[in-house]
Design an enzyme around this catalytic site. Structure first.
Site, PDB file in Angstrom:
ATOM      1  N   HIS A 307      -4.652   2.258 -70.462  1.00 23.44           N
ATOM      2  CA  HIS A 307      -3.754   1.904 -68.456  1.00 23.44           C
ATOM      3  C   HIS A 307      -3.154   0.019 -69.232  1.00 23.44           C
ATOM      4  CE1 HIS A 307      -4.146   0.501 -64.374  1.00 23.44           C
ATOM      5  NE2 HIS A 307      -3.948   2.160 -64.449  1.00 23.44           N
ATOM      6  N   ASP A 364      -7.035   8.594 -64.999  1.00 27.08           N
ATOM      7  CA  ASP A 364      -6.252   9.660 -64.540  1.00 27.08           C
ATOM      8  C   ASP A 364      -6.327  10.823 -65.464  1.00 27.08           C
ATOM      9  OD1 ASP A 364      -4.481   8.460 -62.866  1.00 27.08           O
ATOM     10  OD2 ASP A 364      -3.707   7.189 -64.667  1.00 27.08           O
TER      11      ASP A 364
END
Length: 428
Positions: A307, A364
């Site tokens: 991330h 995600d």
């Protein structure tokens, strides 16, 4: 303001700029007088080091993997709360009492419908239209049916506008989903809570009895909570920037939807599924793609790992992993792409290359798996993201207006041509 200051020595002069303290995390340098005093501006491409506002809503620490909503750690919120309560918390700053919660839910249910004329707008779009384009357009169109400007000095009007948009937006998301599948639209059911109502509007099929699956409702509730706000990201900053012109709430949120549509923002979970499908179509050789990901000369990248903000781990991913496991177990789904996802997860959690680089599965990755398992079309993933992010957008817009933030107007460092005279076409 802190007693500490930053001193800038420039062109033979010294200028002092105060430090702005925070309750947690980054402090800031107040440079609001920099240009007037020195003729200089700061250059910060992408605003990575720029604080655009003061906020009380959300705090995240990417280095330590922490995320707080109004001071409450996301782990506690996800375990003990529900999406309706989180909406109240973000909008009002505190967890509700029982009476406040019931009144809030009642306020949303009061607007649990959408005008018939909106269906005509929906009908105009072809089924091939991207759901985010449809959603953005429908949200903007809501302004026509609710033309009254929000009086930011009236708590009643602010609360009413928030409850109205929360109620109607869930309809627009469900209708967009059903438009994509070619199904007739469903209306709200005030006997259900917010997430149950949305679930029914999406998944109830014509001429069939509908039963709420508590595992699915629980997973959707967790996903919406985990996406509810995430500090000053691209779409949130867009909502605040547009709203700083005193643009209405619905139009500002419509702009935020368009920002979220971008593949570098809300489209990440869609990219995860597209990657899994690509690996499947190429024979499903996970080891081959793991090696490609390790090869610095190969353009292939594993989507849904690591991330850009969280440097150690994504606290949301730890929470949603269990929901993903529960969904796959409860539904007994056989899906080659999801099998590939589980193989990639094991590699990322065990292989030294990924562990040492902290390329862990992020939110995600798991949200894409859940949506795939529920049969939600890939192009609809970002719409689900938007529904979760809505209370954060409204809270940020509300805070910006209550603070009376000035209209956003970034500066630039111009590097184009200097002044020159126009040359007639015949002489060029």
């Amino acid at each position: 303001m802190s007693d500490n200051k930053v001193v800038l020595n420039y062109d033979g002069n010294s200028f002092e700029y105060p430090i702005v303290d925070s309750t947690i995390g980054d402090r800031g340098i107040d440079i609001s007088k920099l240009r007037d005093q020195t003729g200089l501006i700061t250059l910060d491409l992408g605003y990575k080091n720029t604080g655009a506002t003061l906020s009380d809503i959300t705090y995240l620490d990417g280095d330590n993997g922490e995320l707080y909503y109004r001071g409450y750690p996301i782990e506690q919120i996800a375990e003990k709360s529900n999406f309706s309560e989180v909406m109240y918390l973000l909008l009002h700053g505190e967890l509700p009492t029982q009476d406040q919660f019931l009144k809030f839910e009642g306020g949303i249910k009061k607007y649990n419908y959408v005008a018939d004329e909106m269906k005509k707008i929906l009908d105009v779009f072809p089924r091939s239209a991207h759901p985010m384009g449809v959603l953005s357009s429908l949200t903007s169109a809501l302004t026509a049916f609710n033309p009254k400007a929000v009086n930011v000095n009236s708590k009643e009007e602010m609360d009413e506008a928030a409850e109205m948009l929360l109620a109607k937006f869930s309809h627009l998301c469900a209708w967009t989903y059903r438009k994509k599948l070619g199904l007739s639209i469903n209306h709200g059911d005030n006997n259900l809570n917010y997430v149950e109502n949305f679930y029914k509007m999406c998944f109830r099929r014509p001429n069939m009895d509908f039963e709420l699956d508590p595992v699915v409702v629980g997973a959707l509730d967790k996903l919406l909570i985990l996406h509810a706000d995430h500090e000053q990201n691209c779409s949130t900053s867009t909502v605040r920037m547009v709203g700083s012109a005193h643009t209405g709430l619905f139009a500002s949120v419509s702009a935020g939807i368009s920002a979220l549509w971008g593949p570098l923002h809300g489209g990440a979970n869609q990219a995860v599924i597209e990657m899994l499908e690509m690996i499947e179509q190429d024979g499903g050789d996970v080891a081959k793609y793991v090696e490609k990901a390790k090869n610095k000369d190969d353009n292939f990248r594993l989507m849904g790992f690591g991330h850009r903000v969280y440097k150690n781990f994504d606290p949301r991913a730890t929470i949603i992993k269990k929901a993903a496991d529960d969904i796959l177990t409860a539904l007994g789904i056989e899906d080659k792409a999801l099998d590939i996802a589980m193989q990639l997860e094991r590699v990322a959690l065990e292989d030294e290359y990924f562990v040492s680089r902290k390329l862990y599965p992020n939110v995600d990755f798991y949200s894409g798996i859940i949506y795939r398992a529920l049969g939600i079309p890939t192009e609809m993933f970002t719409v689900m993201f938007a529904l979760g992010r809505l209370p954060g957008w409204i809270s940020q817009w509300k805070e910006m207006r209550l603070h009376n933030d000035p209209i956003g107007r970034p500066r630039q460092v111009y590097q184009g041509a200097q002044k020159r005279d126009y040359v007639d076409l015949s002489a060029r």
